[in-house]
Design a protein around this motif. Structure first.
Motif, short mmCIF file in Angstrom:
data_model
loop_
_atom_site.label_atom_id
_atom_site.label_comp_id
_atom_site.label_asym_id
_atom_site.label_seq_id
_atom_site.Cartn_x
_atom_site.Cartn_y
_atom_site.Cartn_z
N LEU A 96 0.87 -1.17 0.00
CA LEU A 96 0.00 0.00 0.00
C LEU A 96 0.91 1.23 0.00
CD1 LEU A 96 -2.85 1.35 0.39
CD2 LEU A 96 -2.38 1.24 2.85
N ILE A 97 0.67 2.14 -0.94
CA ILE A 97 1.44 3.38 -0.98
C ILE A 97 0.46 4.53 -0.85
CG2 ILE A 97 3.11 4.78 -2.25
CD1 ILE A 97 3.94 2.31 -3.78
N VAL A 98 0.72 5.41 0.11
CA VAL A 98 -0.22 6.49 0.41
C VAL A 98 0.53 7.83 0.42
CG1 VAL A 98 -1.64 4.93 1.80
CG2 VAL A 98 0.09 6.35 2.93
N GLU A 99 -0.26 8.90 0.38
CA GLU A 99 0.31 10.24 0.47
C GLU A 99 0.05 10.81 1.85
OE1 GLU A 99 0.34 14.60 -1.75
OE2 GLU A 99 -0.86 12.96 -2.57
N LYS A 100 1.12 11.21 2.51
CA LYS A 100 1.03 11.82 3.83
C LYS A 100 0.93 13.34 3.70
CE LYS A 100 3.89 12.59 7.94
NZ LYS A 100 3.88 14.07 7.71
N GLN A 101 0.02 13.93 4.45
CA GLN A 101 -0.10 15.38 4.47
C GLN A 101 0.87 15.95 5.52
OE1 GLN A 101 -2.06 16.77 2.12
NE2 GLN A 101 -2.44 14.64 1.52
N ALA A 102 1.35 17.15 5.29
CA ALA A 102 2.21 17.82 6.26
C ALA A 102 1.43 18.07 7.55
CB ALA A 102 2.72 19.14 5.70
N GLY A 103 2.11 17.92 8.68
CA GLY A 103 1.49 18.21 9.98
C GLY A 103 0.99 16.99 10.72
N ASP A 141 9.19 12.83 8.47
CA ASP A 141 8.98 13.74 9.59
C ASP A 141 7.54 14.24 9.61
OD1 ASP A 141 11.66 13.50 10.18
OD2 ASP A 141 12.22 15.39 9.20
N GLN A 142 7.09 14.70 10.76
CA GLN A 142 5.71 15.18 10.91
C GLN A 142 5.39 16.27 9.88
OE1 GLN A 142 4.72 16.50 14.86
NE2 GLN A 142 2.63 17.05 14.30
N ASP A 143 6.31 17.19 9.65
CA ASP A 143 6.02 18.32 8.77
C ASP A 143 6.53 18.12 7.35
OD1 ASP A 143 4.58 19.78 10.60
OD2 ASP A 143 6.34 20.76 11.43
N THR A 144 6.88 16.90 6.99
CA THR A 144 7.24 16.57 5.61
C THR A 144 6.05 15.87 4.96
OG1 THR A 144 9.58 16.34 6.15
CG2 THR A 144 8.83 15.30 4.11
N SER A 145 5.70 16.28 3.76
CA SER A 145 4.59 15.66 3.03
C SER A 145 5.13 14.66 2.02
CB SER A 145 3.79 16.75 2.30
OG SER A 145 4.64 17.53 1.47
N GLY A 146 4.23 13.82 1.48
CA GLY A 146 4.63 12.96 0.38
C GLY A 146 4.36 11.49 0.56
N VAL A 147 5.09 10.69 -0.22
CA VAL A 147 4.81 9.27 -0.43
C VAL A 147 5.35 8.41 0.72
CG1 VAL A 147 5.09 7.36 -2.04
CG2 VAL A 147 4.95 9.69 -2.91
N LEU A 273 8.49 7.59 -5.37
CA LEU A 273 8.97 6.32 -4.82
C LEU A 273 9.04 5.34 -5.99
CD1 LEU A 273 9.57 5.13 -1.93
CD2 LEU A 273 7.29 4.14 -2.03
N GLN A 274 10.20 4.71 -6.19
CA GLN A 274 10.38 3.82 -7.33
C GLN A 274 11.14 2.57 -6.90
OE1 GLN A 274 13.17 4.98 -10.46
NE2 GLN A 274 11.70 4.34 -12.01
N PHE A 275 10.66 1.41 -7.33
CA PHE A 275 11.33 0.15 -7.02
C PHE A 275 10.77 -0.95 -7.91
CE2 PHE A 275 7.71 0.80 -4.27
CZ PHE A 275 7.04 -0.43 -4.28
N THR A 276 11.46 -2.08 -7.92
CA THR A 276 10.96 -3.27 -8.62
C THR A 276 10.09 -4.06 -7.66
OG1 THR A 276 12.92 -3.37 -10.03
CG2 THR A 276 11.60 -5.37 -9.83
N HIS A 277 8.87 -4.37 -8.08
CA HIS A 277 7.93 -5.07 -7.20
C HIS A 277 8.53 -6.42 -6.79
CE1 HIS A 277 4.32 -6.70 -5.49
NE2 HIS A 277 3.62 -5.64 -5.83
N PRO A 278 8.62 -6.68 -5.49
CA PRO A 278 9.27 -7.92 -5.04
C PRO A 278 8.49 -9.19 -5.37
CG PRO A 278 8.30 -6.76 -3.18
CD PRO A 278 8.20 -5.84 -4.36
N PHE A 279 7.22 -9.08 -5.73
CA PHE A 279 6.42 -10.27 -6.03
C PHE A 279 5.86 -10.26 -7.45
CE2 PHE A 279 6.00 -9.37 -1.46
CZ PHE A 279 6.69 -10.46 -0.98
N GLY A 280 6.51 -9.54 -8.34
CA GLY A 280 6.02 -9.51 -9.70
C GLY A 280 7.05 -9.00 -10.70
N GLU A 285 6.34 2.89 -9.83
CA GLU A 285 6.78 4.28 -9.67
C GLU A 285 5.56 5.13 -9.34
OE1 GLU A 285 9.62 5.82 -12.44
OE2 GLU A 285 8.76 7.83 -12.35
N VAL A 286 5.60 5.75 -8.18
CA VAL A 286 4.45 6.51 -7.68
C VAL A 286 4.89 7.95 -7.44
CG1 VAL A 286 2.76 6.71 -5.85
CG2 VAL A 286 3.42 4.46 -6.66
N HIS A 287 4.06 8.90 -7.90
CA HIS A 287 4.35 10.32 -7.75
C HIS A 287 3.29 10.97 -6.85
CE1 HIS A 287 7.25 10.76 -11.25
NE2 HIS A 287 6.76 9.55 -11.43
N ALA A 288 3.72 11.92 -6.06
CA ALA A 288 2.80 12.76 -5.28
C ALA A 288 3.06 14.21 -5.66
CB ALA A 288 3.01 12.56 -3.78
#
Length: 302
Positions: A96-103, A141-147, A273-280, A285-288
């Motif tokens: 699961l890849i999610v986007e974290k909001q700052a704060g 970090d708490q105040d860093t946003s992103g993937v 965030l970019q990587f080779t899927h370990p099970f496929g 590659e995911v962008h926020a």
């Protein structure tokens, strides 16, 4: 093996010609990077099946046979789910890849923290009927946003942790810093340790842990620069400490010498965030996109 699929508490795959005549224990350890201790426990508890029968780890495999691993047994979330919405960027049976909001905190650090990203992920699992423990693979970090990347079962967690250690997961950040960075690109290789004069601050110190940050200038403004950063290591506050060390603290990062300049947090965003899927084996590659406060900052700087 072909792509692993989840069927209830099982992970299932068909064996290929490349797997033929390989002891199944070796295949799990070397081909699929499962920790040796976990492989031993799987066979000890008879959780590895080929064509419907439990097998010992020295058993040889043949092309076309089906392997089943009981690795996805239902688990408690480990944290109380909440009903707040979650920005899901990518999801499958394993990740699961999610986007974290700052704060927002990534995980609770005090008993009274009841609304962190981990709580939101637990809420997502609850709403979608998934009985999986909440396992973040890395932190922001708490105040860093992103993937942010999460693993959905123990094997995924073990493999992704190893990939992170081996620098096989590429994390790209965008930072807005004070001053014009003169070099178009560079490598900051300076050890980072705790600042004994401050509870949360880190600093460059000869006795610190190895820390390596690469940066590239994306755009220059009159009194600031937009830089892209990638990490070889993942030390606490690494980008913040390193950019401050070379004389370009992040805008808004008052802990490391930055000034507010109309923003209420450090101007740092985990963009890719970019990587080779370990099970496929396919590339993930995911962008926020930049959040609204950094978009507004960029407009002002221009």
């Amino acid at each position: 093996m072909q792509t692993m699929k989840k069927e209830g508490e099982w992970l299932v795959a068909s064996l290929t010609a490349a797997d033929a005549a390989t002891p199944i224990g070796n295949l799990l350890r070397e081909g699929w990077k499962l920790p040796r201790k976990q492989v031993h426990l799987l066979f000890q508890h008879k959780e590895v099946f080929i064509d419907g029968q439990p097998v010992p780890q020295h058993a040889k495999v043949e092309e076309g046979q089906e392997i089943r691993l009981r690795l996805c047994q239902p688990e408690p979330f480990g944290i109380e789910p909440v009903e707040e919405p979650l920005d899901v960027l990518y999801e499958d049976d394993h990740l699961l890849i999610v986007e974290k909001q700052a704060g927002i905190l990534l995980h609770p650090t005090e008993p009274h923290h009841h609304l962190t990203l981990d709580h939101l992920v637990a809420g997502h699992f609850f709403r979608t009927g998934q009985q999986a423990k909440v396992r973040h693979v890395h932190r922001l970090d708490q105040d860093t946003s992103g993937v942010v990347l999460y693993a959905k079962h123990p094997w995924a967690s073990a493999v992704l942790d190893e990939m992170l250690r081996e620098r096989l997961i590429k994390r790209t950040y965008v930072a807005f810093v004070h001053g014009q960075v003169t070099k178009e690109s560079g490598k900051i290789n300076q050890p980072i340790g705790k600042d004994r004069n401050h509870a949360t601050r880190r600093r460059v110190t000869p006795n610190g842990d190895t820390a390596i940050t690469h940066y590239t200038v994306r755009e220059k403004y009159r009194s600031a620069t937009k830089v892209e950063c990638s990490l070889e290591t993942g030390r606490t506050h690494q980008i913040r400490v390193h950019l401050s060390y070379i004389g370009h603290p992040l805008i808004g990062d008052t802990l490391y010498g930055g000034k507010r300049d109309g923003i209420s947090r450090q101007a740092l965003h985990a963009e890719v965030l970019q990587f080779t899927h370990p099970f496929g084996n396919e590339t993930v590659e995911v962008h926020a996109d930049l959040p609204a406060d950094l978009v507004e900052l960029e407009k002002r700087l221009r």
